[in-house]
Design a protein around this motif. Structure first.
Motif, mmCIF file in Angstrom:
data_model
loop_
_atom_site.group_PDB
_atom_site.id
_atom_site.type_symbol
_atom_site.label_atom_id
_atom_site.label_comp_id
_atom_site.label_asym_id
_atom_site.label_seq_id
_atom_site.Cartn_x
_atom_site.Cartn_y
_atom_site.Cartn_z
ATOM 1 N N HIS A 53 4.575 29.075 -4.827
ATOM 2 C CA HIS A 53 3.438 29.727 -5.470
ATOM 3 C C HIS A 53 2.393 30.153 -4.449
ATOM 4 N N GLY A 54 2.520 29.673 -3.220
ATOM 5 C CA GLY A 54 1.586 30.056 -2.174
ATOM 6 C C GLY A 54 0.544 29.013 -1.838
ATOM 7 N N ASP A 55 0.656 27.805 -2.401
ATOM 8 C CA ASP A 55 -0.307 26.759 -2.080
ATOM 9 C C ASP A 55 -0.144 26.306 -0.634
ATOM 10 N N ASP A 56 -1.239 25.848 -0.043
ATOM 11 C CA ASP A 56 -1.229 25.364 1.338
ATOM 12 C C ASP A 56 -0.329 24.128 1.440
ATOM 13 N N PRO A 57 0.738 24.168 2.244
ATOM 14 C CA PRO A 57 1.656 23.024 2.331
ATOM 15 C C PRO A 57 0.971 21.711 2.701
ATOM 16 N N GLU A 58 -0.048 21.771 3.567
ATOM 17 C CA GLU A 58 -0.722 20.526 3.946
ATOM 18 C C GLU A 58 -1.484 19.925 2.773
ATOM 19 N N ARG A 59 -2.103 20.774 1.953
ATOM 20 C CA ARG A 59 -2.815 20.283 0.779
ATOM 21 C C ARG A 59 -1.824 19.707 -0.240
ATOM 22 N N VAL A 60 -0.694 20.368 -0.393
ATOM 23 C CA VAL A 60 0.336 19.863 -1.315
ATOM 24 C C VAL A 60 0.827 18.499 -0.835
ATOM 25 N N MET A 61 1.077 18.385 0.471
ATOM 26 C CA MET A 61 1.567 17.121 1.022
ATOM 27 C C MET A 61 0.526 16.019 0.870
ATOM 28 N N ALA A 62 -0.748 16.362 1.018
ATOM 29 C CA ALA A 62 -1.807 15.366 0.855
ATOM 30 C C ALA A 62 -1.815 14.807 -0.569
ATOM 31 N N SER A 63 -1.610 15.680 -1.554
ATOM 32 C CA SER A 63 -1.594 15.192 -2.935
ATOM 33 C C SER A 63 -0.347 14.349 -3.202
ATOM 34 N N LEU A 64 0.768 14.698 -2.573
ATOM 35 C CA LEU A 64 1.989 13.896 -2.726
ATOM 36 C C LEU A 64 1.823 12.520 -2.091
ATOM 37 N N ARG A 65 1.149 12.460 -0.939
ATOM 38 C CA ARG A 65 0.896 11.158 -0.316
ATOM 39 C C ARG A 65 0.024 10.284 -1.205
ATOM 40 N N ALA A 66 -0.909 10.910 -1.896
ATOM 41 C CA ALA A 66 -1.845 10.139 -2.722
ATOM 42 C C ALA A 66 -1.228 9.689 -4.040
ATOM 43 N N MET A 67 -0.451 10.572 -4.705
ATOM 44 C CA MET A 67 -0.045 10.314 -6.078
ATOM 45 C C MET A 67 1.455 10.234 -6.299
ATOM 46 N N ALA A 124 0.831 -1.206 0.000
ATOM 47 C CA ALA A 124 0.000 0.000 0.000
ATOM 48 C C ALA A 124 0.867 1.257 0.000
ATOM 49 N N ASN A 125 0.226 2.404 -0.224
ATOM 50 C CA ASN A 125 0.923 3.682 -0.122
ATOM 51 C C ASN A 125 1.516 3.859 1.268
ATOM 52 N N ALA A 126 2.605 4.612 1.333
ATOM 53 C CA ALA A 126 3.300 4.824 2.598
ATOM 54 C C ALA A 126 2.762 6.065 3.317
ATOM 55 N N PRO A 127 2.806 6.051 4.638
ATOM 56 C CA PRO A 127 2.308 7.211 5.406
ATOM 57 C C PRO A 127 3.389 8.277 5.578
ATOM 58 N N PHE A 128 3.803 8.911 4.475
ATOM 59 C CA PHE A 128 4.860 9.914 4.545
ATOM 60 C C PHE A 128 4.424 11.063 5.454
ATOM 61 N N ALA A 129 5.238 11.353 6.457
ATOM 62 C CA ALA A 129 4.872 12.391 7.429
ATOM 63 C C ALA A 129 5.133 13.791 6.896
ATOM 64 N N SER A 130 6.210 13.939 6.119
ATOM 65 C CA SER A 130 6.567 15.270 5.622
ATOM 66 C C SER A 130 7.371 15.127 4.344
ATOM 67 N N VAL A 131 7.660 16.253 3.727
ATOM 68 C CA VAL A 131 8.430 16.238 2.481
ATOM 69 C C VAL A 131 9.827 15.677 2.709
ATOM 70 N N ASP A 132 10.317 15.721 3.939
ATOM 71 C CA ASP A 132 11.639 15.177 4.234
ATOM 72 C C ASP A 132 11.702 13.667 4.030
ATOM 73 N N ASP A 135 11.764 11.357 -4.484
ATOM 74 C CA ASP A 135 11.559 11.457 -5.924
ATOM 75 C C ASP A 135 11.673 12.898 -6.419
ATOM 76 N N ILE A 136 12.413 13.092 -7.491
ATOM 77 C CA ILE A 136 12.653 14.436 -8.030
ATOM 78 C C ILE A 136 11.358 15.101 -8.476
ATOM 79 N N GLU A 137 10.437 14.340 -9.070
ATOM 80 C CA GLU A 137 9.176 14.921 -9.519
ATOM 81 C C GLU A 137 8.395 15.482 -8.336
ATOM 82 N N SER A 138 8.309 14.711 -7.250
ATOM 83 C CA SER A 138 7.578 15.166 -6.070
ATOM 84 C C SER A 138 8.260 16.357 -5.407
ATOM 85 N N ARG A 156 5.366 9.272 -6.657
ATOM 86 C CA ARG A 156 5.999 8.049 -7.145
ATOM 87 C C ARG A 156 6.747 7.287 -6.051
ATOM 88 N N ASP A 157 7.103 7.967 -4.961
ATOM 89 C CA ASP A 157 7.787 7.263 -3.870
ATOM 90 C C ASP A 157 6.926 6.161 -3.269
#
Length: 566
Positions: free
Chosen positions: A409-423, A384-392, A396-399, A425-426
């Motif tokens: 750009h000013g996007d909410d960091p928590e929303r950005v992290m949520a999309s990274l957890r979902a999609m 399954a997907n991993a429970p990444f706690a933070s960008v650290d 993956d270079i793309e992420s 490549r790591d």
């Protein structure tokens, strides 16, 4: 028909991402000797082909897809002797090796590019795409890039070379300059390298983004899309003007006289059904099958980071279109997971209460389509997907590029992290879960990316001898394709195209017909198909003690019915 069909139509391919599969030397990075030590797992699963993601020498800017030497193994993965041993081990077990061929671009540390960059008059300058700034602008000025093309990894697709004042094209990382396939010397060098690997015992190639190798030499800017926006320029390089010519030439120069024994798979982002039919028409001699992306974009909005719920009817429409489009001519690769996609049980299944059932239901539906199925490492145990706690926690270079660009750009960091957890490549690149030991049996050292903490329960050792496990179900799926010709060679008819719960279709060859039912939801369902199927034999199911009765289906239940027509 089945008697004359190529061997790969009844084959199953298993993808190994070597950095994360098995580490034999304890340095925390998977390697070739680790893969060799785990070949009996693949043999037990019953697969026919091992697709090995890149192990060439590389600076690891894009985890091996940035190659600095096509004819050597990176020391992180081992040696050429280790690769030879892997080929021998696979062949001894009746399996074949499919190498990843990455020739749209090289690393900027490849000797070809080092020479190309050395001078504007270098003999290899034209091996890559070099262009001056836009007319009237100075190098480095905002907007001075030769075109408005964007990199798949964020930002401009052009990188300024300070020494020469010119820009080079990179559709991916700035450290992955694109080769100029218009130059016949480039093509000849690639062909020679491919022949070298085939002569060494390799059984074919999965060709990374191969439909991007032909660019319109004019390198035009994007064009209006009719809705007040501009395209990204991809019309100039996705299935570009000479792509069919280049692939036919490759077949002549590399595979002529070797037909039948080898497999060529073209990974082709943005390819249409109509183009895929041309690419895979045996008479045209281009590639054996395509790897397309339409279905893995169905749960995305404006970008892959704009995550939407998947509508089952959209998935049916996409798969159904490809099944119909390649029914008479052509061939497709069947997959839901690979090194570039999040884990399917988390993405489209239920990795909580119904993890075993949803993983096996999705697999059953996928594998029973017409095409060659692919199993990505760990998919066979419902990783399954991993429970990444933070960008650290990400690698993956793309992420990482998306995080930086979005947050700046000013996007909410928590929303950005949520999309990274979902999609991100790591998710596909956390270590293979072999057992319940601290590092999941992947390494004796510190892994390059953290092991998913759920490995204590979800691992190969826990499932190996359990007849009701996800692993056991995958064994049965692979065996069914090998044993029943209708799975590999039968025609395909989609049923219930508007049902949002049940995925249903038939496969038929001669007087044998299969009905495939998958309840891809967490609620009971009834399949509204011909009632006469209720009494047909069930040759495969994912509920050990039986699920629903007749045409009723329990949550995430999948069944394959078989009957002989009178």
């Amino acid at each position: 028909m089945s008697g004359d069909a190529p061997w790969w139509r009844s084959a199953v391919v298993y993808q190994v991402y070597p950095r994360s599969f098995a580490d034999a030397d304890g340095d925390g990075v998977g390697d070739l000797r680790g893969v060799l030590q785990r070949l009996d797992h693949l043999a037990d699963l019953g697969v026919d082909v091992l697709w090995l993601s890149p192990v060439y020498r590389t600076p690891q800017d894009d985890n091996g897809y940035d190659i600095s030497d096509y004819q050597d193994v990176d020391p992180a993965f081992g040696t050429l002797a280790d690769l030879d041993a892997l080929v021998e081990g696979l062949h001894a077990r009746g399996m074949r090796l499919l190498m990843d061929l990455v020739v749209n671009h090289t690393s900027d540390e490849h000797p070809w590019f080092v020479e190309s960059r050395s001078s504007p008059v270098s003999p290899k300058r034209d091996w890559y795409w070099w262009r001056p700034p836009r007319e009237g602008m100075a190098p480095g000025d905002p907007g001075a890039e030769p075109t408005d093309w964007r990199s798949f990894f964020s930002g401009s697709a052009w990188q300024l070379d300070e020494a020469s004042g010119e820009y080079y094209l990179h559709l991916f990382s700035r450290k992955q300059p694109d080769l100029n396939w218009e130059n016949p010397e480039v093509r000849a060098a690639v062909h020679a390298m491919m022949r070298w690997w085939l002569d060494r015992g390799v059984d074919g190639f999965r060709m990374d983004v191969i439909n991007l190798i032909s660019k319109d030499p004019a390198l035009p800017d994007g064009v209006p899309d009719g809705r007040g926006r501009w395209s990204d320029g991809s019309a100039a390089y996705v299935c570009g003007p000479r792509i069919h010519e280049f692939l036919q030439e490759m077949h002549r120069e590399v595979f002529a006289g070797r037909e039948g024994a080898f497999l060529t798979v073209g990974e082709m982002p943005g390819v249409t059904v109509e183009e895929a039919r041309l690419f895979t028409d045996p008479a045209r001699r281009e590639v054996d099958m395509v790897f397309q992306f339409e279905h893995v974009g169905l749960d995305q909005g404006a970008s892959k980071w704009d995550v939407r719920p998947l509508r089952l009817t959209d998935l049916k429409a996409s798969f159904g279109r490809w099944q119909a489009g390649l029914a008479a001519t052509g061939w497709n690769s069947l997959y839901t997971s690979n090194h570039d996609q999040p884990r399917v049980v988390s993405r489209w299944g239920d990795d909580g209460r119904w993890r075993r059932e949803s993983a096996t239901a999705i697999a059953t539906v996928l594998h029973l389509h017409r095409g060659t199925p692919y199993v990505y490492q760990g998919e066979e145990i419902a990783m399954a997907n991993a429970p990444f706690a933070s960008v650290d926690d990400l690698r993956d270079i793309e992420s990482l590029n998306h995080w930086r660009e979005a947050v700046e750009h000013g996007d909410d960091p928590e929303r950005v992290m949520a999309s990274l957890r979902a999609m991100g490549r790591d998710n596909a690149r956390t270590p293979m879960q072999w057992d319940a030991s601290p590092q999941a049996g992947f390494t004796a050292g510190e892994p390059w990316i953290a092991v998913n903490p759920d490995h204590a329960e979800w691992n190969v050792a826990a499932q190996r001898d359990d007849p009701h496990s996800v692993l056991a179900h995958y064994r049965r799926l692979v065996a069914l394709r090998h044993e029943d010709p209708v799975v590999a060679h039968g025609d395909f008819t989609m049923l219930l195209p508007h049902d949002e719960q049940v995925y249903a279709f038939t496969r038929r060859l001669g007087d044998v017909e299969l009905l495939v039912l998958g309840n891809l939801s967490g609620e009971p369902a009834v399949a509204g198909v011909d009632a006469s199927w209720a009494g047909a034999d069930v040759v495969l199911g994912n509920y050990p003690a039986g699920g629903g009765q007749g045409l009723a289906l329990a949550p995430w239940e999948a069944r394959v019915h078989r009957r002989t027509l009178g």
